[in-house]
Design a protein around this motif. Structure first.
Motif, PDB file in Angstrom:
ATOM      1  N   ALA A 117       7.652   0.478   6.732  1.00 58.92           N
ATOM      2  CA  ALA A 117       8.093  -0.888   6.477  1.00 58.92           C
ATOM      3  C   ALA A 117       7.108  -1.851   6.590  1.00 58.92           C
ATOM      4  O   ALA A 117       5.979  -1.506   6.960  1.00 58.92           O
ATOM      5  CB  ALA A 117       9.307  -1.157   7.369  1.00 58.92           C
ATOM      6  N   GLY A 118       7.342  -3.168   6.362  1.00 61.62           N
ATOM      7  CA  GLY A 118       6.329  -3.861   6.735  1.00 61.62           C
ATOM      8  C   GLY A 118       5.703  -4.732   5.213  1.00 61.62           C
ATOM      9  O   GLY A 118       6.012  -4.079   4.253  1.00 61.62           O
ATOM     10  N   ALA A 119       4.889  -5.759   5.403  1.00 61.93           N
ATOM     11  CA  ALA A 119       4.308  -6.282   4.136  1.00 61.93           C
ATOM     12  C   ALA A 119       3.316  -5.384   3.530  1.00 61.93           C
ATOM     13  O   ALA A 119       2.610  -4.650   4.207  1.00 61.93           O
ATOM     14  CB  ALA A 119       3.663  -7.598   4.403  1.00 61.93           C
ATOM     15  N   GLY A 120       2.772  -5.533   2.181  1.00 56.27           N
ATOM     16  CA  GLY A 120       1.850  -4.786   1.744  1.00 56.27           C
ATOM     17  C   GLY A 120       2.231  -3.590   0.924  1.00 56.27           C
ATOM     18  O   GLY A 120       3.408  -3.312   0.688  1.00 56.27           O
ATOM     19  N   VAL A 121       1.280  -2.480   0.612  1.00 55.77           N
ATOM     20  CA  VAL A 121       1.420  -1.495  -0.195  1.00 55.77           C
ATOM     21  C   VAL A 121       0.650  -0.293   0.591  1.00 55.77           C
ATOM     22  O   VAL A 121      -0.387  -0.319   1.124  1.00 55.77           O
ATOM     23  CB  VAL A 121       0.883  -1.772  -1.698  1.00 55.77           C
ATOM     24  CG1 VAL A 121       1.088  -0.629  -2.555  1.00 55.77           C
ATOM     25  CG2 VAL A 121       1.512  -2.968  -2.371  1.00 55.77           C
ATOM     26  N   THR A 122       1.482   1.020   0.485  1.00 59.41           N
ATOM     27  CA  THR A 122       0.632   1.996   0.829  1.00 59.41           C
ATOM     28  C   THR A 122       0.606   2.925  -0.420  1.00 59.41           C
ATOM     29  O   THR A 122       1.306   3.132  -1.117  1.00 59.41           O
ATOM     30  CB  THR A 122       1.854   2.939   1.744  1.00 59.41           C
ATOM     31  OG1 THR A 122       2.032   2.247   2.809  1.00 59.41           O
ATOM     32  CG2 THR A 122       1.104   4.179   2.251  1.00 59.41           C
ATOM     33  N   LEU A 123      -0.674   3.444  -0.316  1.00 58.38           N
ATOM     34  CA  LEU A 123      -1.287   4.069  -1.554  1.00 58.38           C
ATOM     35  C   LEU A 123      -1.437   5.390  -0.925  1.00 58.38           C
ATOM     36  O   LEU A 123      -2.489   5.463  -0.198  1.00 58.38           O
ATOM     37  CB  LEU A 123      -2.337   3.429  -2.305  1.00 58.38           C
ATOM     38  CG  LEU A 123      -3.128   4.193  -3.448  1.00 58.38           C
ATOM     39  CD1 LEU A 123      -2.135   4.684  -4.506  1.00 58.38           C
ATOM     40  CD2 LEU A 123      -4.542   3.609  -3.781  1.00 58.38           C
ATOM     41  N   VAL A 124      -0.950   6.511  -1.451  1.00 55.83           N
ATOM     42  CA  VAL A 124      -1.254   7.855  -1.053  1.00 55.83           C
ATOM     43  C   VAL A 124      -1.946   8.595  -2.491  1.00 55.83           C
ATOM     44  O   VAL A 124      -1.363   8.933  -3.529  1.00 55.83           O
ATOM     45  CB  VAL A 124      -0.091   8.745  -0.869  1.00 55.83           C
ATOM     46  CG1 VAL A 124      -0.677  10.055  -0.107  1.00 55.83           C
ATOM     47  CG2 VAL A 124       0.677   7.985   0.477  1.00 55.83           C
TER      48      VAL A 124
END
Length: 211
Positions: A10-17
């Motif tokens: 969760a939380g703001a922003g983006v996770t990129l794998v």
């Protein structure tokens, strides 16, 4: 590399794998932010739960391989419709996958195994440049909002097969239903409708090999 077995992202922003991703263990994985999968992913177990802000983008190869049935689901009431966005290749070979989360296919979606069921209140959008293939059931009968605008290739690219759809099938102006026909396919089994009407606004291609 991401190995996700339980818990929430969760939380703001983006996770990129950028490397491989493994979604495993028979526990829920809760998504409440944007997750971009740029490497190969294997989803072998557990429910994918989406909250407000949940957005899953596949840009590589996503393998849905569960031995049992499993789900993509809304985590209770949501005010912003979560989304699964396939921009790469998404392949269902599980014993059966259900989703009430909006699904946008702009890449290649292959439905095999126990099939894919998209249920209300979800939207299922097959974009004009996308490909839908496979030989298992695509179940849209529970009230999902459907828009078919891309190419459908029963059995897979260049293969002879069948593709069964239960529910609405509104063909858009860019939709192509591409059926590869051989002498082994009886004409009576080529295209059947039951309990409803089919309206064709796009192109229906019948490619005959040797007749």
């Amino acid at each position: 590399t991401l190995v996700w077995e339980a818990g929430a992202m969760a939380g703001a922003g983006v996770t990129l794998v950028s490397g491989p991703t493994f979604l495993r263990a028979a526990t829920s994985k809760v998504l409440a932010r944007e997750l971009i999968l740029a490497g190969q992913t294997e989803w072998s177990d557990g429910t994918l739960l989406f909250r407000d802000g949940g957005l899953l983008r596949n840009r590589s190869l996503f393998l849905d391989t569960a031995v049992g049935t499993h789900a993509i689901a809304r985590a209770g009431d949501v005010t912003q419709a979560p989304l699964v966005h396939n921009q790469g290749r998404w392949q269902v070979t599980s014993a059966g996958t259900t989703s009430n989360v909006d699904l946008l296919n702009e890449g290649t979606l292959i439905v095999n195994g126990g099939g894919l069921s998209v249920r209300a209140p979800a939207r299922f959008t097959h974009a004009p440049a996308a490909v839908l293939a496979g030989g298992a059931m695509l179940d849209l009968a529970s009230g999902a909002l459907v828009a078919m605008g891309g190419r459908v290739e029963p059995g897979g690219t260049g293969a002879v097969g069948w593709f069964e759809v239960r529910g609405p099938y509104p063909m858009g102006p860019h939709h192509v239903l591409d059926i590869d026909v051989t002498g082994a396919v009886p004409a009576s089994d080529l295209l059947q409708t039951r309990d409803g009407d089919v309206t064709v606004a796009g192109r229906l291609l019948l490619r005959v090999a040797s007749l």
